[in-house]
Design an enzyme around this catalytic site. Structure first.
Site, PDB file in Angstrom:
ATOM      1  N   ASN A   1     -22.277  11.843 -57.262  1.00  0.00           N
ATOM      2  CA  ASN A   1     -22.546  13.155 -56.673  1.00  0.00           C
ATOM      3  C   ASN A   1     -21.201  13.740 -56.258  1.00  0.00           C
ATOM      4  O   ASN A   1     -20.636  13.351 -55.250  1.00  0.00           O
ATOM      5  CB  ASN A   1     -23.472  12.973 -55.457  1.00  0.00           C
ATOM      6  CG  ASN A   1     -23.661  14.257 -54.673  1.00  0.00           C
ATOM      7  OD1 ASN A   1     -23.285  15.335 -55.133  1.00  0.00           O
ATOM      8  ND2 ASN A   1     -24.239  14.144 -53.488  1.00  0.00           N
ATOM      9  N   TRP A   2     -20.715  14.655 -57.099  1.00  0.00           N
ATOM     10  CA  TRP A   2     -19.370  15.194 -56.847  1.00  0.00           C
ATOM     11  C   TRP A   2     -19.362  16.182 -55.689  1.00  0.00           C
ATOM     12  O   TRP A   2     -18.297  16.619 -55.248  1.00  0.00           O
ATOM     13  CB  TRP A   2     -18.831  15.863 -58.109  1.00  0.00           C
ATOM     14  CG  TRP A   2     -18.560  14.905 -59.246  1.00  0.00           C
ATOM     15  CD1 TRP A   2     -18.788  13.548 -59.266  1.00  0.00           C
ATOM     16  CD2 TRP A   2     -17.989  15.224 -60.521  1.00  0.00           C
ATOM     17  NE1 TRP A   2     -18.410  13.014 -60.466  1.00  0.00           N
ATOM     18  CE2 TRP A   2     -17.910  14.015 -61.262  1.00  0.00           C
ATOM     19  CE3 TRP A   2     -17.542  16.407 -61.119  1.00  0.00           C
ATOM     20  CZ2 TRP A   2     -17.395  13.971 -62.561  1.00  0.00           C
ATOM     21  CZ3 TRP A   2     -17.032  16.362 -62.417  1.00  0.00           C
ATOM     22  CH2 TRP A   2     -16.951  15.153 -63.122  1.00  0.00           C
ATOM     23  N   LYS A   3     -20.531  16.580 -55.230  1.00  0.00           N
ATOM     24  CA  LYS A   3     -20.639  17.565 -54.138  1.00  0.00           C
ATOM     25  C   LYS A   3     -19.816  18.815 -54.482  1.00  0.00           C
ATOM     26  O   LYS A   3     -19.730  19.191 -55.644  1.00  0.00           O
ATOM     27  CB  LYS A   3     -20.239  16.923 -52.805  1.00  0.00           C
ATOM     28  CG  LYS A   3     -21.024  15.632 -52.534  1.00  0.00           C
ATOM     29  CD  LYS A   3     -20.912  15.132 -51.122  1.00  0.00           C
ATOM     30  CE  LYS A   3     -21.745  13.859 -50.977  1.00  0.00           C
ATOM     31  NZ  LYS A   3     -21.771  13.353 -49.612  1.00  0.00           N
TER      32      LYS A   3
ATOM     33  N   GLY B   1     -20.380   9.728 -46.252  1.00  0.00           N
ATOM     34  CA  GLY B   1     -19.046  10.281 -46.068  1.00  0.00           C
ATOM     35  C   GLY B   1     -18.348   9.811 -44.806  1.00  0.00           C
ATOM     36  O   GLY B   1     -17.312  10.346 -44.419  1.00  0.00           O
TER      37      GLY B   1
ATOM     38  N   SER C   1     -21.352   5.936 -48.466  1.00  0.00           N
ATOM     39  CA  SER C   1     -20.087   5.195 -48.437  1.00  0.00           C
ATOM     40  C   SER C   1     -20.092   3.962 -49.340  1.00  0.00           C
ATOM     41  O   SER C   1     -19.509   2.929 -49.010  1.00  0.00           O
ATOM     42  CB  SER C   1     -19.717   4.805 -47.004  1.00  0.00           C
ATOM     43  OG  SER C   1     -19.519   5.978 -46.216  1.00  0.00           O
TER      44      SER C   1
ATOM     45  N   GLY D   1     -20.857   9.355 -53.567  1.00  0.00           N
ATOM     46  CA  GLY D   1     -20.148  10.605 -53.332  1.00  0.00           C
ATOM     47  C   GLY D   1     -18.655  10.421 -53.524  1.00  0.00           C
ATOM     48  O   GLY D   1     -18.134  10.482 -54.641  1.00  0.00           O
ATOM     49  N   GLY D   2     -17.959  10.177 -52.430  1.00  0.00           N
ATOM     50  CA  GLY D   2     -16.498  10.117 -52.443  1.00  0.00           C
ATOM     51  C   GLY D   2     -15.921   9.231 -53.538  1.00  0.00           C
ATOM     52  O   GLY D   2     -14.965   9.616 -54.228  1.00  0.00           O
TER      53      GLY D   2
ATOM     54  N   HIS E   1     -30.978  16.343 -50.863  1.00  0.00           N
ATOM     55  CA  HIS E   1     -29.826  15.667 -50.257  1.00  0.00           C
ATOM     56  C   HIS E   1     -29.720  16.057 -48.779  1.00  0.00           C
ATOM     57  O   HIS E   1     -30.010  17.198 -48.409  1.00  0.00           O
ATOM     58  CB  HIS E   1     -28.542  16.052 -50.999  1.00  0.00           C
ATOM     59  CG  HIS E   1     -27.384  15.192 -50.589  1.00  0.00           C
ATOM     60  ND1 HIS E   1     -26.664  15.445 -49.457  1.00  0.00           N
ATOM     61  CD2 HIS E   1     -26.866  14.067 -51.125  1.00  0.00           C
ATOM     62  CE1 HIS E   1     -25.734  14.504 -49.327  1.00  0.00           C
ATOM     63  NE2 HIS E   1     -25.841  13.661 -50.334  1.00  0.00           N
TER      64      HIS E   1
ATOM     65  N   GLU F   1     -30.492   7.375 -48.465  1.00  0.00           N
ATOM     66  CA  GLU F   1     -29.155   7.692 -47.979  1.00  0.00           C
ATOM     67  C   GLU F   1     -29.199   7.902 -46.469  1.00  0.00           C
ATOM     68  O   GLU F   1     -29.501   9.007 -46.006  1.00  0.00           O
ATOM     69  CB  GLU F   1     -28.634   8.966 -48.654  1.00  0.00           C
ATOM     70  CG  GLU F   1     -28.503   8.838 -50.157  1.00  0.00           C
ATOM     71  CD  GLU F   1     -27.445   9.782 -50.712  1.00  0.00           C
ATOM     72  OE1 GLU F   1     -26.541   9.296 -51.404  1.00  0.00           O
ATOM     73  OE2 GLU F   1     -27.502  10.992 -50.433  1.00  0.00           O
TER      74      GLU F   1
ATOM     75  N   GLU G   1     -27.303  16.808 -46.976  1.00  0.00           N
ATOM     76  CA  GLU G   1     -26.457  17.970 -46.670  1.00  0.00           C
ATOM     77  C   GLU G   1     -27.233  19.265 -46.887  1.00  0.00           C
ATOM     78  O   GLU G   1     -27.051  20.242 -46.157  1.00  0.00           O
ATOM     79  CB  GLU G   1     -25.176  17.905 -47.526  1.00  0.00           C
ATOM     80  CG  GLU G   1     -24.228  16.829 -47.002  1.00  0.00           C
ATOM     81  CD  GLU G   1     -23.350  16.175 -48.047  1.00  0.00           C
ATOM     82  OE1 GLU G   1     -23.194  16.708 -49.155  1.00  0.00           O
ATOM     83  OE2 GLU G   1     -22.805  15.082 -47.739  1.00  0.00           O
TER      84      GLU G   1
END
Ligand code: PGA
Length: 257
Positions: A9-11, A174, A214, A235-236, A96, A168, A98
């Site tokens: 997930n590149w966000k 994150g 994470s 993600g990251g 998600h 999640e 966010e």
């Protein structure tokens, strides 16, 4: 046996050039579909076409991070399911945390999106997870129940073959704080039991439940070895080939019988 699934997930990251470089780099190291792991990347909307071209023919599928549930029309700023399908998306992330927390998405809205995608044949990665305050108040399972029931409202058992769940925990996204393997396994098992009671044992056994929050090379193997963890939403650590590839490799070796 559930096939492992690792999705990036590149966000709201990358630009046109870096998105294509990242996608091409991944396509190089995953040149063909892996026997026991599905791999996908979910770039921002403007780069879907270019990333899709970069991963075409490789073992990496294309996904999107969101969609609107209505058919194409007067919805300024939104993107239709037909558009995602047209540029080769095989997945869409919905719900998600966010989007729930920052964009105000409710379970009712998410279920409209889930149902619309499934009706149009676009498989869904549905995210659920509790906040730190909810976990500390021992509300984790109640929150997951509410999110699952609300987001999957109207979804029949037969459509669940096209749904992947991503657990999640919001406090792990994150933050660098990962759920312990026990916390992850316990939540995943709870979700699987929920699927069994809402649907049936076959749906519970077949539905893939990914962990997200994470995930990185250092903790992927121990998480993915848990019996009810069927992959990772990353993600990251999905923003660099060198960080993402070890997670894919960990998934390749983790799958149990
Ligand atoms: P993270 O994000 O790996 O950067 O914690 C995961 C996600 O939000 O999907």
């Amino acid at each position: 046996m559930r096939k492992m699934f690792v999705a990036g997930n590149w966000k709201m990251n990358t630009l046109a050039q870096s998105a294509v470089e990242l996608a091409s780099g991944l396509a190089q190291v995953v040149p063909a579909r892996l026997a026991n792991v599905d791999v996908a990347v979910c770039p921002p909307f403007p780069f879907l076409s270019a990333v899709g071209a970069a991963v075409a023919g490789s073992g990496v599928d294309l996904g999107a991070q969101n969609v609107w549930f209505e058919k194409p029309g007067a919805y300024t700023g939104e993107v239709a399911i037909e558009m995602l399908a047209d540029v080769g998306c095989r997945w869409v992330i919905l719900g998600h945390s966010e989007r729930r927390a920052i964009l105000g998405e409710t379970d009712a809205l998410i279920s409209k999106k889930v149902n619309a995608c499934l009706a149009k044949g676009l498989p869904v990665i549905l995210c659920v997870g509790e906040t730190l305050a909810e976990r500390q108040a021992n509300q984790t399972e109640a929150v997951l129940n509410t999110q699952m029931a609300g987001s999957l409202a109207g979804v029949e058992a037969s459509a669940m073959a096209h749904v992947v769940i991503a657990y999640e925990p919001v406090w792990a996204i994150g933050t660098g704080v990962t759920a312990t393997t026990e916390q992850a396994q316990s939540a995943h098992l709870h979700l699987r039991k929920w699927l069994e009671s809402r649907y049936n044992p076959a749906v519970a056994a077949a539905t893939r439940i990914l962990y997200g929050g994470s995930v990185k090379a250092q903790n992927a193997a121990s998480l993915l070895e848990q019996p009810d963890v069927d992959g990772a939403l990353v993600g990251g650590a999905s923003l660099k080939v060198d960080d993402f590839l070890p997670i894919i490799r960990a998934a390749e070796t983790a799958r149990k019988s």
